[in-house]
Each structure stands twice: as C-alpha cells, then as structure tokens.
Motif scaffolding. Structure first.
Motif, PDB file in Angstrom:
ATOM      1  N   LEU B 135     -37.461  -1.978 -17.481  1.00  0.00           N
ATOM      2  CA  LEU B 135     -36.737  -1.176 -16.494  1.00  0.00           C
ATOM      3  C   LEU B 135     -36.963   0.312 -16.743  1.00  0.00           C
ATOM      4  O   LEU B 135     -37.187   1.083 -15.816  1.00  0.00           O
ATOM      5  N   LEU B 136     -36.906   0.706 -18.016  1.00  0.00           N
ATOM      6  CA  LEU B 136     -37.119   2.107 -18.349  1.00  0.00           C
ATOM      7  C   LEU B 136     -38.489   2.553 -17.883  1.00  0.00           C
ATOM      8  O   LEU B 136     -38.653   3.619 -17.300  1.00  0.00           O
ATOM      9  N   ASP B 137     -39.458   1.707 -18.160  1.00  0.00           N
ATOM     10  CA  ASP B 137     -40.825   2.018 -17.790  1.00  0.00           C
ATOM     11  C   ASP B 137     -40.962   2.165 -16.287  1.00  0.00           C
ATOM     12  O   ASP B 137     -41.634   3.059 -15.792  1.00  0.00           O
ATOM     13  N   MET B 138     -40.248   1.277 -15.576  1.00  0.00           N
ATOM     14  CA  MET B 138     -40.343   1.282 -14.118  1.00  0.00           C
ATOM     15  C   MET B 138     -39.857   2.586 -13.525  1.00  0.00           C
ATOM     16  O   MET B 138     -40.377   3.055 -12.521  1.00  0.00           O
ATOM     17  N   VAL B 139     -38.806   3.174 -14.126  1.00  0.00           N
ATOM     18  CA  VAL B 139     -38.307   4.428 -13.578  1.00  0.00           C
ATOM     19  C   VAL B 139     -38.927   5.632 -14.264  1.00  0.00           C
ATOM     20  O   VAL B 139     -38.449   6.750 -14.117  1.00  0.00           O
ATOM     21  N   GLY B 140     -39.979   5.379 -15.005  1.00  0.00           N
ATOM     22  CA  GLY B 140     -40.725   6.485 -15.585  1.00  0.00           C
ATOM     23  C   GLY B 140     -40.154   7.037 -16.877  1.00  0.00           C
ATOM     24  O   GLY B 140     -40.611   8.052 -17.379  1.00  0.00           O
ATOM     25  N   LEU B 141     -39.168   6.355 -17.444  1.00  0.00           N
ATOM     26  CA  LEU B 141     -38.618   6.840 -18.702  1.00  0.00           C
ATOM     27  C   LEU B 141     -39.396   6.248 -19.870  1.00  0.00           C
ATOM     28  O   LEU B 141     -40.006   5.195 -19.735  1.00  0.00           O
TER      29      LEU B 141
END
Lengths: 274, 290, 437
Positions: B135-141
């Motif tokens: 999820l973090l990766d998906m929002v660019g975090l």
C-alpha cells in the motif's frame, strides 16, 4: 442544511475508513488463504486470486492432527468452565453471604491472584506438574484454572445484590442452603454467569502460552499451538497454507461473534464496567 | 450456630483457595526461593548462590535492554491505546445500527486469538511481499522495515497491540459515557459551554472510574506480552523486542538457567507490584466516584 | 438443568483424564492392537518414542524409516514424533527429561552433543557397540568428531550434512557465467554482482547463520574455539574477513541479508521464487530444492562453498542419542533402533531420499549410491566436500555463543557504525566470558 449533510457524509465516510482499517487484516487473511503460492509472493500484492485454491484448507488441516487439536481445545475449555462454575458459585456465595473468621484474609488471597499472570508462575507450576507426571496431560491445562478470582469477584457482587428478605424468607422456610443457592441466587445472577462464561471460554480457547509450555507432544496440544506450528515450514514460507490454517482458527469464533455480537459485547462491557 | 454452619463457609471456599494456593501462591514463593540458586533442571543438586543471579542480571546488557523494552512497550501501547480508544468512543457513541456495526467491527480483533492476530500482522508487515508495504508503495511512499529492523520492530509490535486492544477499550468507554446521566450536563452551568470545557470538567471526571479501570488493566496485560513476540520476532532482531516475560521463558525453557530465570521473574513481580501500588496510591484519589 | 450439567461435567472430566494422556500412554491404544496380533505367547513388544526435527522431505524420511523398522521386526515398536527445529526439540527433550518422560531415542544436533552428554542426559554407547561388535571403522571418520565427548562415545552419525552452495544454473548460463558455479570468494562476489538485477533479484539472499559463519571462518584457515576450549579463537583475520565480505556485498546491493526471525526461510523463499540466484543451505535440502526447481522451471546446480585460502565447511546435522537412565529393557530396544537406523542400508535410503550424507564408507562405495551419483551428480557434491569438512564445536556453552555471534554480526548489518572488527571483537569478548565460567 447543506453543511449538516456534508458533515454527515464526512462522518459516515470516516467510519467506513475506520471499519476498513480494522477489517483489512481479516480480508487480507481471507485473500491470502485462497491464493496459490506464487501469487502470494508477487509484488505489488494482488487482492483477488486468479484461481481459488480451496486445497489450501485441506493442506492446512492435514498438516497436523487438527481434529485432535480441536477436540483438545473443546475439552479443555468446557472442562475449565464447568469446574469454574462449581468453584466460584460456592466461594462467591460464602464470601457474599457469610461472615466467618479469616474471611477477609481468604478473600484477599483470592484477589491477589488477579495480580499474578500465568507468565510469572509457569516455571514453578511446570516443575510441580512434572513431579506429578501431569505434563503433556490435559489436566495440566485444566486444573490450574479450575477456579477464577475474577469470577468469584464478579459473582460476589451479584450475590450481594440479592435482597436480604428473599433469603431470610427461604431460610425461615427451612430451605436447605444448597437449594437457596441453586434456586434463588444462581438464577438472579444469570447475566453475570453468562458474561463470565463467555469471557472464560474465549480466553481459554485462545490461550497459547499455557498449552505451549505445558505440552510436549501433539496428543495434548490445542488449536492455537497447532496453527502456530504451521509457521515451521522449512522449505520456504507457505503463507497461503498458514493463512488457510488461520482461517480455521478465526472463522468459527467470528461466526459466533456475528450472531451473538450484541450479547458478547454486552458481556465484556458489563464485566468491565462493573 | 451448628457445627456444620460454622464449618460450611470454609468448605465452600476451600476448592478455590486450594487451587489458588497450589497454582498461584506457592509458585510465587517457590520462584523467589529458586532465584537464589543455580539449577539446570536436570541435576538433582541445586547450587546456592545468594544474590548472584540478581547481580548477573543487572550486569547483563541484554537484560537491561529487556527492561527498557518492556517499559517502552508498555508506555507506548497503553497510552496510544487509551487515547485512541477514548477519542473513538466519543466519536462513535451514537445510536443506530450503523454505529452498532462499527463498534462491532472495532471489537472483533479482541475476540480473535492473539496467535491468529500475530500471524496475520506478520504477513502484513512482510518487508518484501506484505500488504502494508504494498500500500505504501502504491501511494508513492517509501517501504518500511517493520519487524526486520531493530529500530522499528518494537513499534510494529505496539501497533499490533493497539489494533487488538482499541476496540475493547473503546466499548468500555462508550458504556462509561452512556452511564453519565444527561442531566448532569444540564444541571451544571456548562450546558452552553464549548466542547472542550464540557469534556474536561464533566465528562472526564465522570469517566474517571472507567479510565482508572482500563489503564490498570491495559498496564498489567501489556507487561505480560508474550504471544506477539514468540510468533513474530522471537525477541529479535538483536533483542530489540525481547521483553521480561519472553526473557524469562527463554532462560527458563531454552537455556534452562532456572535460577536466573526465576530471578528475572522476581524482578517482574516487583515491577508489576510497584506499578500497581504506585498507581493505586497516586491515582485513586483522582477518581471521582458518584 | 443442573443434573445435565453435572453429567456433562463428569463426562468431560473423565474424558480429559483418560482420553488424552501423555504421549506414552496415548500411543498405547494404537499399539495394543498391533502387539496383540503379532505376538501370541511371546512377550509384548517394547514401545519407545523417537523425536526428530525438520519437516517436508526430512520428516517423510524419518517417518518412512520408522515405519520400515516397525515392520521389519516385532520386538520393538517405535513411535516417531516431529518436534520442530533442533532448538525446539532440544528444549522439549530437556524439559521432558526433567519431567521424567523423555523420549528414549532422539536426534541430537552435533554441536549440542557435548551439552547433553555432560549434563548426564544421554547414555554412553561404548558398551553397546562393544557387545555387538559394531564396525566403527565403517563410519566416515570426518563424521565421528561430534560423536565422542571426552573420548567416550555418546552418539552415532545419523543424518549428517555439510552446507553447500545451491545456484540457479539457468540464471548463470543466461548471464554468461560458468555453469559449474563460483569456486572462490572472488568469483562468488563477482557472480553475485553479475546476477543481481536491481529491484528484481539479488545475487544471493542469506540469513546470518552461525553454521555459515563457521564455514567462512574455516575457508580462511581459522577456527571458532581454542584447542583447550577456554577462549574464542575467531577474533582475528580469519573471523573478521567473512563479515567484511558480507557487509561489502550487502552494501553494494548484491547480497540480501535478512534480519527477521525467519530470515533463513526467507532466503530459501527468495531462491525458490527466483528472486535470488544463489543460496547457502544444507545438503539435506537437496531433494526438496530439486522438487521446487522442477516446479518453478529452472535448473538447479550445486557446488562447494566458495574457497578463500582453502575450501572448508563444518559438518552438520544430527546424531542419534539414547536417553540415560532407561530400564535395561528399554535400553535394549533403543539400541536396536539406533543400530538399525545407522546401518548401511538405512543410510543409503536416507541419503537418496533427502540429500543428507551417507554416514558409512561402505554406503558411499555401494552400487546403489554409485549409480545415484552417476545419474544425479548433485548428490555427490556434499560427499566430495567432506574432504574439507571438520566437526562443530561442542562446548556446553557453544549454543549460547553461537546466538551471540549471530547477534553481534547482525548488529553490524543493521548499524553501519558498527564495523566488522568491532562486531567480532564484541562477540569474542562475550564468548570468552561464557567459556571461562
């Protein structure tokens, strides 16, 4: 007017997000349990498995003597509950309605045990039970919990609230004490007893620590131990099987919860508030 | 009074008292006794060493870390849990099926076994394939280390504990809130005052027995944390998630240094006992009973 | 209502007490039938329990062997039980011993043979060996180091191994590298570099494992513990170089070092999913890895662990031990079982089933094994590597020391301010403290 409905929408959305936060782990567990192994290790993670692997559940169930684990869990939890009912009803009645020499001391001893976590006493109890040859025997999982200070405390409160006149009247009628307990006190304390029963059953059903320490072989192990052993796969992490096994542990409780949600919540809250 | 009626109460409390004495009181004393010896469980001879075990414990940097881990873990998880659940309780204290459902959803982690919860979260926090990093990766975090770094491992465990406990606390708070009679607000001149004053002057004091109860319950149980550690980290990496109970378990059951583990157990007893004492002395005065 | 309750109570309690007793009595219902059918007038077969570690193919191997033993004779019936990792199994065995219901036979990981022999938990086997005139010379000498404690025989080699280097031969060939695998540290580093594809796969994924560390130390010509067993012997170049190499490779991004509790499993998972090209693991995982490689569609290769000054590996695995203090009857039964499990036919079976080393010279030279090595040369790698293998340290405190070394090395992995020198120095200091007690 518009402002109110915007606020309301925001509120509802916020609660939906909240529910999502709490539900996502469960949902992800379900999703993983239905995947095949390669699908569990792709990144970014996928929600819907392309092929539903019902076989995961079979693999999990067959990975160990799950039927035995289930049976042991049932036997242990019910035995504890039954023993506890016997001991706490007797003790709570004595503390509530009699006054006798040393009653404060004995009640104090009871309350002190509330402060003592199982994690502190497991070593000496293990040594004791091993001397008695009870390690790896279901009795080791049952006997230490044959009574409950928490139950005595709660029940004593309830018994104290039964009107004095009712009991006096029964005593005047020459009703034997045990009949008073069974026919008057217990029915009046029913909510408390139900509350306590739910509490105790769920706590011991879910107990991991005590069975872990007190059992050395599958013959006496309970479900939580069985599930945790799914972790010990040495050929590579089999999350899909692990989560399938987890479902076996979680789903029954959740279903019960779904149906008895109001009662269960009431029970826990009731005990907390009182 | 007949003999039987004098004798009877003792008979009735006897089963419980016997159980408590055998399985709670006696072990505590035995543990204190054992802490003065060195024993490996197999040797019939126990070696008396006086306070040596305690000295060794405090010289062991791992034990000191364990103490600090326990304190940190407890402080963080209890304060976060209480604050978040109080806020949630105030927010969700409304009638209606939807709110009933939300409350139920919040409460469900409490019913499920801690073993299951630990397993799911371990999977969620997997640094490579876990959903959280996904999820973090998906929002660019950037992805987080979760359990793989000694810096974030304890916090990760706190997160799991908060997730599990918040629902229970919130529901008890809600019950507490609902037991505050409405007329108390009306009666006081604060009826028209702003939210914060209402809360601080009325709600909080009326809620204090509940708060008192929940804090002590949460405190004691967080000192007992074991399952999440045993399943998710085994005390690591590098002892960063090793806490008192796990340490006792390790030394008692893995390394079989019974005396040493018992000494650590005595320290746990002292800590919990002190905490409870201080708590009752200090805060019970602040609790406002009706 | 009450009556029903009390009946339920009585029934449940009765069930609890009788139905699910400890491991020994729980098996009796199964075996009563067996013994009844096989023996008429003869005495009842002696029942013993056997504890083993590890799952998958290794568990299958154990279960199969036990079944074969039970079917081959009817004087002894063995009940096999899986107990998790070596560490878990050892804890349970010790706890069970103290509780008075230890298994009669169990697998003792070689570095802990000394621990249990010295605490009096295991039985000296010299008299049994002499009575049966067992041919001790047939056992591969390199595997006997961890069977003697203070020159007395306490264990017999059962499932023994060495760590080897597994690699994805398909990937190596694609990258234009020698499909026989890297031979030394320099090549190892180079291959890892060439096989790493950023964000897709690492050259190698590995946990910080004391066993692998011992191997790297041997490859640099060093040892772990001094001859007299009183101090650490790895606080020198031989002990520091391995950590330096690992840190260098990790910092360059060509090696992934897992730090979680299940880092070992993760390394294997990475290799299975082709997210890494190389893997250090026991030869015992050979058949399992072969199966996975086939399922995943890549070709598996194995070779020696890379050499530094020389090749070098510790041996590994477990020997079979007998619990001490058994009745003569049980001792006979246990010895029969141990003798059978460690004989030539069984070691051939176990070795071909799992990839573990054959423990006897006659087995290595047998026709069956020769044929296996010809058809599947992967099996031969560990046997050949035995030339460079040595025993693992067996001091009573060594298991604890191993944990500490691992923790200190991990510290240097997660904290860049801790150098390899500092980590090893700290580990040696702690090891010295433990050894001097």
């Amino acid at each position: 007017m518009a402002r109110k409905s915007i606020l309301r929408t925001l509120n509802v959305t916020a609660t939906i997000v909240l529910v999502a936060i709490f539900a996502i782990p469960f949902l992800w567990m379900i999703s993983t349990s239905l995947k095949s192994y390669p699908e569990t290790v792709i990144f970014p993670p996928k929600w819907i498995p392309s092929k539903v692997m019902w076989s995961n559940f079979q693999a999990a169930w067959e990975s160990g003597p799950f039927l035995k684990y289930l049976m042991n869990s049932v036997v242990v939890s019910i035995s504890i509950l039954l023993l506890q009912f016997t001991t706490i009803i007797l003790a709570a009645y004595a503390f509530a309605r009699y006054s006798f020499k040393g009653d404060k001391l004995l009640f104090g001893i009871t309350m002190v045990t509330l402060m003592i976590p199982g994690q502190l006493i497991f070593l000496p109890v293990y040594l004791l039970l091993s001397k008695w040859g009870l390690i790896n025997n279901l009795l080791a999982l049952i006997l230490p919990f044959a009574s409950s200070a928490f139950g005595i405390f709660m029940l004593r409160q309830s018994f104290k609230q039964v009107q004095e006149e009712l009991i006096e009247a029964a005593r005047l009628d020459q009703t034997p004490e045990w009949k008073i307990i069974l026919r008057i006190m217990v029915p009046m304390a029913r909510p408390t007893l139900v509350t306590f029963a739910l509490f105790s059953f769920i706590a011991h059903w879910n107990d991991y620590f005590w069975p872990l320490v007190m059992t050395t072989s599958d013959a006496a192990r309970t479900l939580p131990i069985g599930i945790s052993k799914l972790r010990e796969v040495d050929g590579g992490a089999a999350w899909h099987i692990l989560m399938a096994g987890n479902m076996i542990l979680v789903v029954p409780i959740l279903i019960v919860f779904l149906f008895g949600q109001r009662q269960i919540i009431k029970a826990f809250v009731y005990s907390g508030v009182k | 009074m007949t003999f039987w009626s004098r004798f009877r109460p003792y008979v009735m409390v006897a089963p419980s008292i016997v159980i408590f004495s055998i399985f709670f009181i006696y072990p505590i004393f035995y543990m204190i006794f054992l802490s003065f010896y060195n024993w490996d469980f197999i040797n019939p001879v126990k070696e008396f060493v006086g306070f040596n075990n305690f000295v060794e414990l405090f010289k062991d940097s791992a034990f000191l870390q364990v103490l600090s881990n326990s304190l940190n873990y407890t402080l963080l998880s209890v304060s976060l849990s209480i604050v978040i659940s109080l806020l949630l309780a105030i927010w969700l204290n409304r009638e209606g099926a939807w709110y009933g459902f939300v409350q139920g959803a919040l409460f469900s982690p409490h019913i499920v076994s801690l073993v299951s919860v630990s397993l799911v979260w371990m999977w969620l926090m997997d640094p490579k394939f876990g959903l959280l990093n996904g999820l973090l990766d998906m929002v660019g975090l950037p992805k987080l280390e979760w359990l793989s770094s000694p810096d974030s491992s304890l916090l990760s465990l706190v997160l799991v504990s908060v997730w599990k406990g918040v629902g229970y606390n919130a529901l008890i708070f809600i019950a507490g809130l609902q037991s505050i009679p409405k007329d108390v607000y009306e009666a006081s001149a604060l009826d028209e005052a702003n939210w914060w004053r209402k809360f601080y002057k009325i709600t909080l004091p009326m809620l204090s027995p509940t708060l008192f109860f929940l804090i002590i319950i949460n405190l004691i149980s967080s000192f007992q944390v074991f399952e999440t550690i045993a399943i998710m980290t085994n005390g690591g990496p590098i002892n960063s998630t090793n806490t008192l109970v796990f340490y006792i378990y390790e030394y008692g059951f893995r390394y079989f240094k019974i005396g040493y583990a018992s000494a650590a157990g005595v320290i746990l007893l002292v800590v919990v006992g002190l905490l409870t004492l201080v708590y009752f002395k200090l805060l019970s005065r602040k609790v406002h009973y009706q | 209502m009450k009556k029903f309750g009390s009946i339920l109570l009585a029934a449940t309690l009765a069930f609890a007490i009788t139905g699910c007793g400890d491991s020994n009595s729980a098996g009796s219902t199964d075996n009563a039938a067996a013994s009844g059918s096989s023996n008429g007038a003869a005495s009842k077969p002696v029942e013993i329990t056997y504890w083993y570690s590890w799952g998958d193919k290794i568990a299958e191997n154990n279960e199969n062997l036990v079944k074969m033993f039970n079917e081959s004779q009817d004087e002894v019936i063995v009940k096999a039980e899986y107990q998790g990792s070596y560490a878990d199994q050892h804890s349970k065995a010790q706890a069970a011993f103290a509780a008075g219901n230890a298994p009669e036979v169990w697998q003792n990981e070689i570095a802990s043979v000394g621990v249990f022999a010295e605490s009096g938990m295991t039985q000296e086997l010299t008299s049994f060996v002499e009575k049966d005139q067992l041919d001790m010379d047939d056992f591969i000498p390199g595997l006997m180091g961890n069977s003697y404690v203070n020159d007395k025989l306490y264990a017999l080699p059962y499932l023994r191994s060495t760590p080897i280097l597994y690699f994805n031969r398909t990937m190596l060939e694609e990258a234009g590298l020698d499909p026989a695998g890297p031979k030394n540290w320099a090549e190892f580093e180079d291959y890892a570099r060439k096989l790493t594809i950023k964000d897709q796969r690492y050259g190698i994924s590995m946990p910080v494992d004391i066993w692998f560390y011992e191997a790297f130390v041997r490859q640099s010509g060093g040892t772990m513990i001094s001859e007299d067993g009183k101090s650490a012997a790895f606080n020198n170049e031989a002990g520091i170089e391995p950590v330096k190499l690992w840190l260098k490779m990790k910092n360059e991004g060509i090696m992934s070092i897992g730090t979680t509790d299940d880092a070992g499993t993760q390394a294997k998972t990475d290799f299975h999913n082709q997210r890494s090209a190389m893997l250090f693991a026991s030869t015992a995982d050979l058949t399992n890895n072969m199966k996975v490689a086939e399922e995943q569609g890549f070709e598996l290769g194995t070779t020696f662990m890379p050499a530094n000054d020389t090749f070098g590996v510790p041996t590994g695995g477990a020997n079979l031990v007998m619990t001490s203090g058994l009745s003569p009857e049980k001792q006979e039964a246990a010895w029969k079982f141990i003798k059978w499990m460690t004989s030539k036919e069984q070691t051939i079976y176990a070795s071909s089933f799992t990839g573990y080393l054959p423990s006897r010279i006659s087995a290595v030279e047998s026709d069956e094994m020769k044929k296996l090595y010809e058809e599947k040369p992967l099996f031969k790698v560990a046997v050949d590597q035995l030339e460079y293998a040595g025993p693992r340290p067996m001091q009573k405190v060594y298991p604890e020391i191993g944990e500490m070394i691992k923790d200190e090395i991990l510290r240097s992995v997660v904290d860049s301010s801790v150098t390899a020198e500092a980590a090893i120095a700290e580990a040696a200091k702690k090891a010295d403290a433990l050894l001097s007690k």
